[in-house]
Design a protein around this motif. Structure first.
Motif, PDB file in Angstrom:
ATOM      1  N   UNK A  43      27.261 -49.577 -12.738  1.00 40.95           N
ATOM      2  CA  UNK A  43      26.563 -48.293 -12.649  1.00 40.95           C
ATOM      3  C   UNK A  43      27.427 -47.178 -13.242  1.00 40.95           C
ATOM      4  N   UNK A  44      28.703 -47.191 -12.875  1.00 40.83           N
ATOM      5  CA  UNK A  44      29.622 -46.162 -13.369  1.00 40.83           C
ATOM      6  C   UNK A  44      29.733 -46.187 -14.876  1.00 40.83           C
ATOM      7  N   UNK A  45      29.931 -47.375 -15.427  1.00 38.38           N
ATOM      8  CA  UNK A  45      30.098 -47.526 -16.865  1.00 38.38           C
ATOM      9  C   UNK A  45      28.829 -47.119 -17.604  1.00 38.38           C
ATOM     10  N   UNK A  46      27.655 -47.527 -17.064  1.00 38.44           N
ATOM     11  CA  UNK A  46      26.402 -47.220 -17.766  1.00 38.44           C
ATOM     12  C   UNK A  46      26.154 -45.711 -17.763  1.00 38.44           C
ATOM     13  N   UNK A  47      26.464 -45.051 -16.648  1.00 33.94           N
ATOM     14  CA  UNK A  47      26.287 -43.598 -16.620  1.00 33.94           C
ATOM     15  C   UNK A  47      27.279 -42.909 -17.555  1.00 33.94           C
ATOM     16  N   UNK A  48      28.481 -43.469 -17.652  1.00 29.21           N
ATOM     17  CA  UNK A  48      29.455 -42.899 -18.573  1.00 29.21           C
ATOM     18  C   UNK A  48      28.936 -42.974 -20.005  1.00 29.21           C
ATOM     19  N   UNK A  49      28.365 -44.130 -20.370  1.00 31.54           N
ATOM     20  CA  UNK A  49      27.796 -44.271 -21.714  1.00 31.54           C
ATOM     21  C   UNK A  49      26.713 -43.230 -21.937  1.00 31.54           C
ATOM     22  N   UNK A  50      25.860 -43.017 -20.924  1.00 36.14           N
ATOM     23  CA  UNK A  50      24.776 -42.045 -21.052  1.00 36.14           C
ATOM     24  C   UNK A  50      25.330 -40.642 -21.283  1.00 36.14           C
ATOM     25  N   UNK A  51      26.289 -40.231 -20.452  1.00 37.86           N
ATOM     26  CA  UNK A  51      26.794 -38.862 -20.551  1.00 37.86           C
ATOM     27  C   UNK A  51      27.551 -38.645 -21.857  1.00 37.86           C
ATOM     28  N   UNK A  52      28.310 -39.644 -22.302  1.00 39.23           N
ATOM     29  CA  UNK A  52      29.018 -39.517 -23.576  1.00 39.23           C
ATOM     30  C   UNK A  52      28.004 -39.424 -24.712  1.00 39.23           C
ATOM     31  N   UNK A  53      26.959 -40.247 -24.624  1.00 44.11           N
ATOM     32  CA  UNK A  53      25.905 -40.242 -25.633  1.00 44.11           C
ATOM     33  C   UNK A  53      25.227 -38.870 -25.709  1.00 44.11           C
ATOM     34  N   UNK A  73      31.277 -34.316 -19.622  1.00 42.12           N
ATOM     35  CA  UNK A  73      31.621 -34.916 -18.341  1.00 42.12           C
ATOM     36  C   UNK A  73      32.464 -33.982 -17.470  1.00 42.12           C
ATOM     37  N   UNK A  74      32.009 -33.756 -16.279  1.00 43.24           N
ATOM     38  CA  UNK A  74      32.676 -32.842 -15.361  1.00 43.24           C
ATOM     39  C   UNK A  74      31.834 -32.682 -14.121  1.00 43.24           C
ATOM     40  N   UNK A  75      31.857 -31.498 -13.565  1.00 47.64           N
ATOM     41  CA  UNK A  75      31.132 -31.207 -12.335  1.00 47.64           C
ATOM     42  C   UNK A  75      29.649 -31.620 -12.429  1.00 47.64           C
ATOM     43  N   UNK A 130      38.055 -35.236  -8.116  1.00 47.62           N
ATOM     44  CA  UNK A 130      37.580 -35.221  -6.733  1.00 47.62           C
ATOM     45  C   UNK A 130      38.691 -35.799  -5.874  1.00 47.62           C
ATOM     46  N   UNK A 131      38.535 -35.695  -4.578  1.00 46.37           N
ATOM     47  CA  UNK A 131      39.599 -36.152  -3.679  1.00 46.37           C
ATOM     48  C   UNK A 131      39.959 -37.630  -3.895  1.00 46.37           C
ATOM     49  N   UNK A 132      38.955 -38.542  -3.924  1.00 45.40           N
ATOM     50  CA  UNK A 132      39.322 -39.944  -4.160  1.00 45.40           C
ATOM     51  C   UNK A 132      40.059 -40.152  -5.486  1.00 45.40           C
ATOM     52  N   UNK A 133      39.709 -39.368  -6.507  1.00 47.64           N
ATOM     53  CA  UNK A 133      40.395 -39.522  -7.797  1.00 47.64           C
ATOM     54  C   UNK A 133      41.851 -39.073  -7.683  1.00 47.64           C
ATOM     55  N   UNK A 191      34.494 -43.425  -5.170  1.00 48.13           N
ATOM     56  CA  UNK A 191      35.545 -43.360  -6.179  1.00 48.13           C
ATOM     57  C   UNK A 191      35.099 -43.963  -7.506  1.00 48.13           C
ATOM     58  N   UNK A 192      34.546 -45.176  -7.466  1.00 50.23           N
ATOM     59  CA  UNK A 192      34.341 -45.937  -8.700  1.00 50.23           C
ATOM     60  C   UNK A 192      33.439 -45.195  -9.689  1.00 50.23           C
ATOM     61  N   UNK A 193      32.271 -44.739  -9.220  1.00 47.31           N
ATOM     62  CA  UNK A 193      31.336 -44.089 -10.139  1.00 47.31           C
ATOM     63  C   UNK A 193      31.892 -42.736 -10.594  1.00 47.31           C
ATOM     64  N   UNK A 194      32.533 -42.012  -9.682  1.00 44.29           N
ATOM     65  CA  UNK A 194      33.151 -40.737 -10.062  1.00 44.29           C
ATOM     66  C   UNK A 194      34.211 -40.936 -11.139  1.00 44.29           C
ATOM     67  N   UNK A 195      34.983 -41.992 -10.969  1.00 43.02           N
ATOM     68  CA  UNK A 195      36.082 -42.279 -11.879  1.00 43.02           C
ATOM     69  C   UNK A 195      35.601 -42.353 -13.329  1.00 43.02           C
ATOM     70  N   UNK A 196      34.410 -42.913 -13.541  1.00 44.04           N
ATOM     71  CA  UNK A 196      33.899 -43.075 -14.890  1.00 44.04           C
ATOM     72  C   UNK A 196      33.111 -41.871 -15.392  1.00 44.04           C
ATOM     73  N   UNK A 197      32.695 -40.980 -14.499  1.00 41.70           N
ATOM     74  CA  UNK A 197      31.814 -39.892 -14.953  1.00 41.70           C
ATOM     75  C   UNK A 197      32.440 -38.520 -14.780  1.00 41.70           C
ATOM     76  N   UNK A 198      33.725 -38.457 -14.426  1.00 40.21           N
ATOM     77  CA  UNK A 198      34.287 -37.163 -14.043  1.00 40.21           C
ATOM     78  C   UNK A 198      34.914 -36.381 -15.181  1.00 40.21           C
TER      79      UNK A 198
END
Lengths: 273, 272
Positions: free
Chosen positions: A109-119, A129-131, A215-218, A203-210
């Motif tokens: 999920x994290x990786x796919x959203x990262x691809x979307x936002x970068x695209x 990518x940010x807030x 964020x605190x977990x990061x 953490x995981x999804x934030x890590x790829x989309x931040x």
């Protein structure tokens, strides 16, 4: 047999709590060592409150959790109502897509959203990518939990109230707000609470989309990668105390409510509980 | 309530944020860096077969240990006094509310070479043992993080078993052991199944636990994917191909698991 199972329960809880106890214990340690005790101190707590990086990450985390849990609650509640009235085939498709973020590994999920936002950023120059992307990502993975806690309540709901409200002259939207929402409120609230805690913890999804937003977990993750300071132990302890007191308050309220109900309806109260 | 417009925001949302991203994964998996169609990425995933095998193997071991440890715990919890049960469940869920990075970090400090456990071992004369950066440490981290996800669904199912069925069996002369093997165990299988999926899926795809407790030698699928997107070997095409294979693998596993679950009770573990 009884004694044996009590011992077993104790062992499992011991296993679950010892690491946390160790973290808490060494947050008061005077030296940086994580295994040798060298005297009591509160300096790590003091430093924690001066650590600008942690404080700004904390505020980011809270803002994201509030905005995305509200968004997920509004969209999710509307969706739950809509899904209830869909025909069978559409409903099945929509529910399968809804469940995807829960079934899929988080990292996918994290990786796919990262691809979307970068695209999107490369194509249209918006949504760096940010807030904003964090809020969108968190809303997305919280949505199924809201829907799944609202839908059962909708199923149990009394539809005739909604119809009666309309018969008495309410516009559909007003009838919805006055007759449907109050009935499913417990589901909406528990969905929102769940969304809020999931968002804070993610953490995981934030890590790829931040992007560069933290964020605190990061921040916690980056702290564990470097030479570790006991500030992280202090942070763990504080988080644990916050969670513990929240749970105690919620439970205390429940206990009070139950005893109140018992006091007002002495005969029925016993059965109801 | 019949109006269709209420669906529009949600359909749009899942379209943009669930369906399109997965299509992008698919697209990236089958193209090269300049956007031409290729199946090379998928073929290259084969080079990492050993990582896949290790991930699945460690995930399986962790899941089995969770069943072995979790089932008796769930059973024991369901047998204690009802007013204590609620408290015990809160106690069980409390560690889950702590960020899993911190929980894993705690084990890092316990297992490291001059950590607490090694000091204890030296104190009782066994001497230093290399605990961290082993696959055992990774499994331990998985079990520690995911054990409550095994206990809770099993507990929920066992505590919902109708007492009258158990009483009926006892009336008909069944021994305690027989009641367990003929009634409680079969009826609790859906809980075990949802526990297994709730432990296996995150265990197979984790990349933090292996990084923190496994050192560089115990790379898992999750680490491999992370490396392609944010790490040293940037290659989103290969990363997408690995993600795609992981997704399909997990879907196959879930499909097999669902074969055992006749009652379609996969949400039995949801608490709250």
């Amino acid at each position: 047999m009884k004694a044996l199972s009590k011992i077993y329960i104790f062992i499992i809880f011991f296993f679950l709590y010892v690491p946390i106890a160790v973290l808490v214990f060494f947050s008061f340690n005077n030296s940086k060592s994580r295994s040798v005790w060298s005297g009591f101190t509160l300096k790590w707590y003091y430093r924690l409150f001066q650590n600008q990086q942690i404080l700004s990450a904390l505020s980011n985390t809270i803002i994201i959790a509030i905005v995305s849990s509200l968004l997920a609650t509004i969209i999710g509640t509307m969706a739950a109502v809509g899904i209830m009235n869909m025909n069978k085939l559409v409903k099945k498709t929509v529910m399968n897509i809804t469940n995807l973020p829960m079934v899929n590994p988080e990292i996918v999920t994290g990786v796919s959203l990262m691809l979307l936002f970068v695209f999107i950023y490369n194509k249209f120059g918006i949504l760096k990518p940010g807030m904003a992307t964090l809020i969108l990502a968190h809303t997305t993975f919280c949505l199924p939990y809201v829907i799944l806690s609202v839908m059962p309540k909708l199923r149990l709901m009394d539809v005739s109230l909604y119809e009666a409200a309309q018969d008495l002259g309410c516009a559909p939207a007003v009838a919805f707000g006055k007759a449907v929402i109050p009935q499913v409120m417990p589901g909406i609230l528990s969905g929102m609470m769940m969304a809020f805690t999931l968002s804070i913890d993610d953490f995981v999804i934030s890590y790829f989309t931040s992007g560069n937003t933290q964020t605190l977990p990061i921040v916690i993750y980056s702290m564990t990668r470097k030479i570790v300071s006991p500030e992280i132990n202090a942070l763990s302890t504080m988080l644990f105390v916050v969670v513990l007191s929240l749970l105690l308050i919620v439970n205390f309220k429940q206990i009070k409510e139950i005893s109140k109900r018992k006091a007002t309806t002495p005969t029925k109260g016993v059965n109801a509980n | 309530m019949k109006s269709k417009s209420i669906n529009i925001p949600y359909i749009l949302w899942i379209g943009i944020f669930i369906v399109v991203p997965l299509i992008l994964v698919l697209l990236f998996a089958f193209t090269d860096s300049s956007g031409n169609f290729t199946i090379e990425n998928i073929i290259n995933v084969g080079n990492y077969a050993s990582v896949f095998v290790r991930s699945i193997w460690l995930g399986l071991i962790a899941t089995v240990i969770c069943v072995i440890l979790g089932y008796p715990m769930a059973y024991a919890l369901s047998k204690i006094a009802p007013n204590m049960q609620e408290f015990m469940i809160v106690l069980l869920m409390l560690p889950m509310w702590m960020n899993f990075l911190l929980r894993t970090y705690a084990w890092m400090t316990i297992l490291e070479n001059n950590g607490l456990l090694n000091r204890l071992l030296m104190f009782i004369g066994i001497g230093q043992v290399n605990l961290i950066n082993t696959s055992g440490a990774v499994v331990l981290g998985m079990v520690y993080n995911f054990l409550p996800y095994m206990i809770l669904p099993i507990y929920t199912i066992i505590s919902r078993i109708d007492n009258r069925i158990i009483e009926a069996a006892q009336d008909l002369g069944a021994s305690r052991r027989k009641v367990f093997s003929k009634i409680i165990l079969p009826l609790s299988i859906p809980g075990v199944i949802s526990g297994i999926t709730m432990v296996f899926v995150p265990a197979v795809s984790t990349f933090i636990i292996s990084k923190m407790l496994g050192g560089g030698a115990n790379i898992l699928i999750g680490d491999l994917i992370e490396m392609q997107f944010l790490g040293s070997s940037y290659n989103p095409n290969l990363g997408s191909a690995i993600s795609l294979v992981l997704m399909i693998l997990i879907m196959i596993c879930m499909g097999i698991m669902n074969q055992f679950d006749h009652e379609d009770n996969s949400m039995g573990g949801m608490i709250i």
